[in-house]
Each structure stands twice: as structure tokens, then as C-alpha cells.
Motif scaffolding. Structure first.
Motif, mmCIF file in Angstrom:
data_model
loop_
_atom_site.group_PDB
_atom_site.id
_atom_site.type_symbol
_atom_site.label_atom_id
_atom_site.label_comp_id
_atom_site.label_asym_id
_atom_site.label_seq_id
_atom_site.Cartn_x
_atom_site.Cartn_y
_atom_site.Cartn_z
ATOM 1 N N VAL A 6 13.966 24.567 25.572
ATOM 2 C CA VAL A 6 13.919 23.559 24.508
ATOM 3 C C VAL A 6 14.787 22.392 24.973
ATOM 4 C CG1 VAL A 6 14.125 23.124 22.035
ATOM 5 C CG2 VAL A 6 13.830 25.473 22.856
ATOM 6 N N ASP A 8 14.585 17.913 25.325
ATOM 7 C CA ASP A 8 13.803 16.700 25.082
ATOM 8 C C ASP A 8 13.751 15.761 26.287
ATOM 9 O OD1 ASP A 8 16.579 16.419 24.522
ATOM 10 O OD2 ASP A 8 16.178 14.445 23.675
ATOM 11 N N SER A 30 9.460 23.374 24.815
ATOM 12 C CA SER A 30 9.379 22.625 23.561
ATOM 13 C C SER A 30 10.253 21.388 23.726
ATOM 14 C CB SER A 30 9.919 23.438 22.392
ATOM 15 O OG SER A 30 9.110 24.539 22.132
ATOM 16 N N TYR A 31 9.782 20.254 23.174
ATOM 17 C CA TYR A 31 10.529 19.006 23.371
ATOM 18 C C TYR A 31 11.351 18.587 22.160
ATOM 19 C CZ TYR A 31 7.580 18.709 27.493
ATOM 20 O OH TYR A 31 6.952 18.984 28.681
ATOM 21 N N GLY A 33 13.637 20.211 18.422
ATOM 22 C CA GLY A 33 14.237 21.392 17.809
ATOM 23 C C GLY A 33 13.293 22.137 16.879
ATOM 24 N N SER A 35 9.829 22.396 16.962
ATOM 25 C CA SER A 35 8.836 23.245 17.636
ATOM 26 C C SER A 35 9.555 24.310 18.457
ATOM 27 C CB SER A 35 7.884 22.411 18.495
ATOM 28 O OG SER A 35 8.519 22.006 19.675
ATOM 29 N N GLY A 36 10.766 23.989 18.933
ATOM 30 C CA GLY A 36 11.559 24.994 19.644
ATOM 31 C C GLY A 36 11.850 26.180 18.742
ATOM 32 N N ASN A 39 8.698 28.287 18.105
ATOM 33 C CA ASN A 39 8.415 29.159 19.244
ATOM 34 C C ASN A 39 9.420 30.304 19.324
ATOM 35 O OD1 ASN A 39 6.157 27.830 20.122
ATOM 36 N ND2 ASN A 39 7.219 26.588 21.647
ATOM 37 N N LEU A 50 18.468 26.308 25.588
ATOM 38 C CA LEU A 50 18.415 25.417 24.433
ATOM 39 C C LEU A 50 19.386 24.252 24.590
ATOM 40 C CD1 LEU A 50 17.487 25.058 21.423
ATOM 41 C CD2 LEU A 50 19.339 26.615 20.797
ATOM 42 N N LEU A 54 18.950 17.323 20.312
ATOM 43 C CA LEU A 54 17.489 17.367 20.286
ATOM 44 C C LEU A 54 16.977 16.590 19.085
ATOM 45 C CD1 LEU A 54 16.969 21.216 20.743
ATOM 46 C CD2 LEU A 54 16.173 19.478 22.363
#
Ligand code: CA
Length: 226
Positions: A6, A8, A30-31, A33, A35-36, A39, A50, A54
Motif C-alpha cells: 500500500v 501512493d 493499492s495506491y 489507504g 483500497s489498501g 484488500n 504499508l 497515504l
């Protein structure tokens, strides 16, 4: 092993994905927080890298929300900042390890090894269920004196089933873990591999069988002695 990244900063995210893939991980990125977190909550990852800063939700919020939902996946937090406050915040929120940017690849890989090892109990390299043993380093599945080598996908499926023991693993989880988000694999791909695995179990003369829960998934069961 499957890793979620995760981050960006797209170039860094790609570098990390390449690095992890070169070390036999399957990487998803994931780009932000939000969508991170989505997932991460799937629970299909062995480790999560992580970033702290973000868009949408920061890394602290993501790890806290994951832990609140009971997701125990080890988390390695990354940040450009060096203040100890951040470190404490991250660890308080439920991260397992903290790495300050910039870092060396081997430093990152060492951290990943430490936190994933911590999670897999003492008997690291072997999963066992009933009379079966699965060697994680060689993909060798054995029962007593007999053993067979599993293909990559058979190995990943069997590993997931053995790690969950008698608990059901859904077809969806298997598809996501073994084939990944971007794949076109369907339920019957899973069925094909399950049938390969059943043949191997019978070849091994194991008392363990793979039970099907129709429309849902699979779990392992030890056959009772007649
Ligand atoms: Ca960032």
C-alpha cells in the motif's frame, strides 16, 4: 506467499512489487489507504507493506482498522519521517515493524523475513495436518515414507487448506490467493486442481481427504479408521 503493498508513490510501489516478485512473492498494489484497507481485510495476504502518508486513509488508520476487524496479517510500516512519535503511533496501532525511508532492499527483505517468521509458529518450514506434512521450501507433500512434489498452484492451494485445517476455505479465497485479482480464473480452475490434489492424497495413502462444501469451498478432514 502473497504480499500487499500500500503505497501512493507509484514508482516506489512498482519497485517494491518487482523486488517482492523477484523473491517469489505474489504482489498486489493499492495506491490509497481506502483500497489498501479493503484488500487487507480480505485476509488473503501473508504480509502487508504499508506506507504511513497515504491519500484517503493514512497507514495508522489502516492498520488500526485491520486489527479491529481481527485481521492478524503482519504489517511492515514505511515512512519518510523519522520522528519517534510516528514509530510509537505505528506500533501502537498494531504494526509489527517499522522501516524509515529510504531503505536498502536487503533491509526490507530482512524485516519481512522476521515478521513473517514470527507469525508462522516455531516449526516454520513445515505445515502439518493429520498424517500429512508439507515442506514449504521444497513443495514436497509427504505421508509417512511416501512423498510427492506439488506444482506451484497445487502447493499454494494445499498450503492454504492445511493452514486452515478443518476450517472451510472458500473458493473465492483460493481464487484470490492462488490466481490473484487480475486473473480470469474461474471456479472450475479450482476444481481441477482440487482433483489433482485428491489423486495425490490417494497416492500417498493419506487418511486426510479434501471435503467439498457445495457452492462454498473446501476443508480437510481426517478419515476415521474403519
Ligand atoms: Ca506516501
Amino acid at each position: 506467499m502473497r504480499v500487499l503493498i500500500v503505497e501512493d508513490e507509484r514508482r516506489l510501489a512498482q519497485t517494491l512489487a518487482d523486488l517482492m516478485e523477484a523473491h517469489n512473492y505474489t504482489a498486489d498494489v493499492s495506491y490509497d489507504g481506502e483500497s489498501g484497507l479493503d484488500n487487507a481485510l480480505s485476509g488473503i495476504y501473508d504480509v502487508i507493506i504499508l506506507d504511513v502518508m497515504l491519500p484517503k486513509r493514512n497507514g495508522f488508520e489502516v492498520v488500526r482498522a485491520m486489527r479491529d476487524e481481527g485481521v492478524k496479517t503482519p504489517v511492515l510500516m514505511l515512512t519518510a519521517r523519522t520522528e519517534t512519535d510516528d514509530k510509537v503511533n505505528g506500533l501502537d496501532a498494531g504494526a509489527d515493524y517499522y522501516l524509515t525511508k529510504p531503505f536498502q532492499s536487503r533491509e526490507l527483505l530482512a524485516c519481512i523475513r522476521v515478521i513473517t517468521r514470527r507469525q508462522n509458529h516455531a516449526a516454520d518450514n513445515v505445515l502439518s495436518f493429520g498424517d500429512l506434512r508439507l515442506e514449504l521450501s521444497s513443495c514436497q507433500l509427504s505421508c509417512g515414507e511416501r512423498s510427492v512434489r506439488l506444482s506451484r498452484k497445487e502447493f499454494e492451494i494445499m498450503g492454504k487448506l492445511m493452514a486452515n485445517g478443518a476450517q472451510v476455505v472458500t473458493k473465492e479465497t483460493l481464487l484470490l490467493t492462488v490466481w490473484g485479482y487480475d486473473s480470469n480464473a474461474e471456479d472450475n480452475n479450482v476444481e481441477v486442481y482440487i482433483s489433482f490434489l485428491r489423486k495425490k492424497l490417494s497416492h500417498l495413502k493419506s487418511t486426510v481427504t479434501i471435503k467439498t462444501l457445495r457452492m462454498i469451498g473446501y476443508h480437510l478432514e481426517v478419515k476415521k479408521a474403519p
